[in-house]
Design a protein around this motif. Structure first.
Motif, PDB file in Angstrom:
ATOM      1  N   THR A 256       0.767  -1.266  -0.180  1.00 29.41           N
ATOM      2  CA  THR A 256       0.107   0.003   0.053  1.00 29.41           C
ATOM      3  C   THR A 256       0.883   1.219  -0.017  1.00 29.41           C
ATOM      4  O   THR A 256       1.653   1.441   0.924  1.00 29.41           O
ATOM      5  CB  THR A 256      -0.767  -0.117   1.218  1.00 29.41           C
ATOM      6  OG1 THR A 256      -1.648  -1.290   1.165  1.00 29.41           O
ATOM      7  CG2 THR A 256      -1.800   1.416   1.200  1.00 29.41           C
ATOM      8  N   PHE A 257       0.543   2.257  -0.928  1.00 30.47           N
ATOM      9  CA  PHE A 257       1.369   3.372  -1.101  1.00 30.47           C
ATOM     10  C   PHE A 257       0.609   4.373   0.058  1.00 30.47           C
ATOM     11  O   PHE A 257      -0.282   5.096  -0.181  1.00 30.47           O
ATOM     12  CB  PHE A 257       1.118   4.134  -2.293  1.00 30.47           C
ATOM     13  CG  PHE A 257       1.967   5.291  -2.724  1.00 30.47           C
ATOM     14  CD1 PHE A 257       3.357   5.219  -2.993  1.00 30.47           C
ATOM     15  CD2 PHE A 257       1.492   6.451  -2.550  1.00 30.47           C
ATOM     16  CE1 PHE A 257       4.070   6.303  -3.265  1.00 30.47           C
ATOM     17  CE2 PHE A 257       2.326   7.562  -2.585  1.00 30.47           C
ATOM     18  CZ  PHE A 257       3.512   7.558  -3.238  1.00 30.47           C
ATOM     19  N   SER A 258       1.531   4.412   1.160  1.00 30.06           N
ATOM     20  CA  SER A 258       0.761   5.071   2.368  1.00 30.06           C
ATOM     21  C   SER A 258       1.684   6.129   2.777  1.00 30.06           C
ATOM     22  O   SER A 258       3.213   5.824   2.641  1.00 30.06           O
ATOM     23  CB  SER A 258       0.307   4.172   3.400  1.00 30.06           C
ATOM     24  OG  SER A 258       1.511   3.460   3.983  1.00 30.06           O
ATOM     25  N   VAL A 259       1.633   6.932   3.766  1.00 32.73           N
ATOM     26  CA  VAL A 259       2.402   7.651   4.419  1.00 32.73           C
ATOM     27  C   VAL A 259       3.343   7.064   5.306  1.00 32.73           C
ATOM     28  O   VAL A 259       4.621   7.562   5.217  1.00 32.73           O
ATOM     29  CB  VAL A 259       1.562   9.010   5.314  1.00 32.73           C
ATOM     30  CG1 VAL A 259       2.455   9.717   5.914  1.00 32.73           C
ATOM     31  CG2 VAL A 259       0.635   9.693   4.518  1.00 32.73           C
ATOM     32  N   THR A 260       2.944   6.120   5.774  1.00 32.61           N
ATOM     33  CA  THR A 260       3.924   5.321   6.719  1.00 32.61           C
ATOM     34  C   THR A 260       4.846   4.519   5.976  1.00 32.61           C
ATOM     35  O   THR A 260       6.070   4.509   5.897  1.00 32.61           O
ATOM     36  CB  THR A 260       3.020   4.097   7.578  1.00 32.61           C
ATOM     37  OG1 THR A 260       2.288   4.992   8.513  1.00 32.61           O
ATOM     38  CG2 THR A 260       4.208   3.523   8.274  1.00 32.61           C
ATOM     39  N   TYR A 261       4.382   4.309   4.920  1.00 33.20           N
ATOM     40  CA  TYR A 261       5.484   2.963   3.946  1.00 33.20           C
ATOM     41  C   TYR A 261       6.428   4.392   3.086  1.00 33.20           C
ATOM     42  O   TYR A 261       7.635   4.023   3.377  1.00 33.20           O
ATOM     43  CB  TYR A 261       4.613   2.590   2.847  1.00 33.20           C
ATOM     44  CG  TYR A 261       5.465   2.240   1.535  1.00 33.20           C
ATOM     45  CD1 TYR A 261       6.171   1.025   1.653  1.00 33.20           C
ATOM     46  CD2 TYR A 261       5.578   2.859   0.415  1.00 33.20           C
ATOM     47  CE1 TYR A 261       7.003   0.509   0.704  1.00 33.20           C
ATOM     48  CE2 TYR A 261       6.317   2.428  -0.498  1.00 33.20           C
ATOM     49  CZ  TYR A 261       7.172   1.177  -0.533  1.00 33.20           C
ATOM     50  OH  TYR A 261       7.675   0.700  -1.650  1.00 33.20           O
ATOM     51  N   VAL A 262       5.959   5.374   2.688  1.00 35.72           N
ATOM     52  CA  VAL A 262       7.097   6.261   2.162  1.00 35.72           C
ATOM     53  C   VAL A 262       7.968   6.869   3.120  1.00 35.72           C
ATOM     54  O   VAL A 262       8.888   6.906   2.850  1.00 35.72           O
ATOM     55  CB  VAL A 262       6.107   7.266   1.547  1.00 35.72           C
ATOM     56  CG1 VAL A 262       7.052   8.623   1.011  1.00 35.72           C
ATOM     57  CG2 VAL A 262       5.470   6.986   0.421  1.00 35.72           C
ATOM     58  N   SER A 263       7.400   7.187   4.348  1.00 34.74           N
ATOM     59  CA  SER A 263       8.200   7.622   5.385  1.00 34.74           C
ATOM     60  C   SER A 263       9.407   6.649   5.924  1.00 34.74           C
ATOM     61  O   SER A 263      10.687   7.191   6.150  1.00 34.74           O
ATOM     62  CB  SER A 263       7.333   7.929   6.718  1.00 34.74           C
ATOM     63  OG  SER A 263       6.386   8.768   6.419  1.00 34.74           O
TER      64      SER A 263
END
Length: 322
Positions: free
Chosen positions: A113-120
């Motif tokens: 999932t392309f999420s804020v947590t993943y990108v962070s």
């Protein structure tokens, strides 16, 4: 063993119980009439050998149970029961080789999932790796590789290809490409900021780096290591041995290569940028290829194992077969 909990509409309970009773590898069947409130219905529970779990879930979905009720399955760490031991012995195949495709698809879907947590996490890992390459510090590189979450979308691509799920392929590709793009942009900005504070300099990117120079010098060994790591990572996912993923993460240079490319680009060192980009692509390609081939081989071998090992004739589910 796996524990299965179902919420079943009352008019479907008999059909569900019949499926459970006829499936080789099930034990401890419990039916609680009218126990469910939302959605309303009966609660049916049982334990099932892992090697029988995938086929059983498929049979239950054929009854439409995921739409009219619910299907919940979880791993059990300890089961002390002669009934459970007999169920595992009678189930065709070996539990260590069994792949729960629904579980794998769901797990990779969440991790892709392309999420804020993943990108962070990916951006922080890339920044840590940037510090490692500039300081030529292998410890920081290893730490950054352990933090990076990129194996999730890589496994998602392999799973989606094998399962022929184009939407999951697109979702995983977006998480992978979009995540690395944002992480590298953030790392380039981080490098400029560190340069402004005098903590990074052009000399640091130009000097000999014996501990981390391999990051922007890709060769066939880079691909081989990524390929082997992809096999290990896929096996760890399908066998529920997630601890092995840490070893996989610190054996490939995806995050360090992205970091070196970003930092080199910020200092207009396009030779290192291109070399690091090639290293990144070699690692990503090796892992995806290895994961896809591993899952395909597991599917073929599992089908063959189920055909060659039939349940005993006295078993209630012997006529069901593999």
């Amino acid at each position: 063993m796996l524990h299965l909990r179902l919420i079943v509409p009352a008019d479907t309970t008999d059909a569900v119980v019949s499926v459970l009773e006829s499936t080789v590898g099930t034990a401890h069947l419990v039916v609680l009439p009218g126990a469910a409130r939302s959605p309303a219905g009966d609660v049916v529970m049982c334990d099932v050998a892992r090697e029988a779990g995938d086929e059983l879930i498929r049979d239950l979905r054929d009854l439409g149970l995921e739409k009219s009720g619910s299907i919940t399955m979880e791993n059990m760490e300890l089961t002390l029961s002669d009934h459970a031991d007999r169920a595992e012995e009678e189930a065709p195949g070996d539990s260590a080789d069994a792949v729960l495709w629904e579980e794998l698809t769901e797990a990779t879907h969440e991790e892709s999932t392309f999420s804020v947590t993943y990108v962070s996490f990916l951006a922080l890992a890339t920044m840590l790796a940037a510090c490692g390459v500039m300081l030529d510090n292998a410890v920081l590189i290893v730490g950054a590789m352990a933090v990076g979450p990129e194996f999730g979308p890589l496994a998602g691509i392999s799973t989606a290809v094998v399962q022929r799920a184009p939407r999951l392929v697109a979702r995983s590709l977006w998480a992978l490409v979009g995540g690395f793009a944002l992480a590298m942009v953030a790392t380039a900005g981080f490098a400029w900021l560190m340069d402004a504070f005098g903590l990074f300099s052009h000399d640091m990117i130009d000097k000999a780096r014996p501990n981390t120079g391999f990051i922007w010098h890709p060769d066939w060994m880079s691909f081989v290591v990524a390929f082997l790591a992809g096999i290990a990572g896929t096996l760890s996912l399908t066998s529920a041995k997630s601890g092995a993923l840490i070893g996989v993460a610190i054996s490939v240079t995806t995050v360090p290569a992205a970091a070196n490319a970003a930092v080199a680009f910020s200092y207009s060192d396009y030779r290192q940028t291109v070399g690091s980009g090639q290293q990144l692509l070699a690692n990503l390609g090796g892992i995806i290829l290895a994961g896809t081939l591993t899952l395909l081989l597991q599917k073929v071998l599992w089908r063959r194992a189920r055909r060659t090992r039939r349940p005993p004739a006295s078993t209630p589910g012997a006529s069901v077969g593999g």
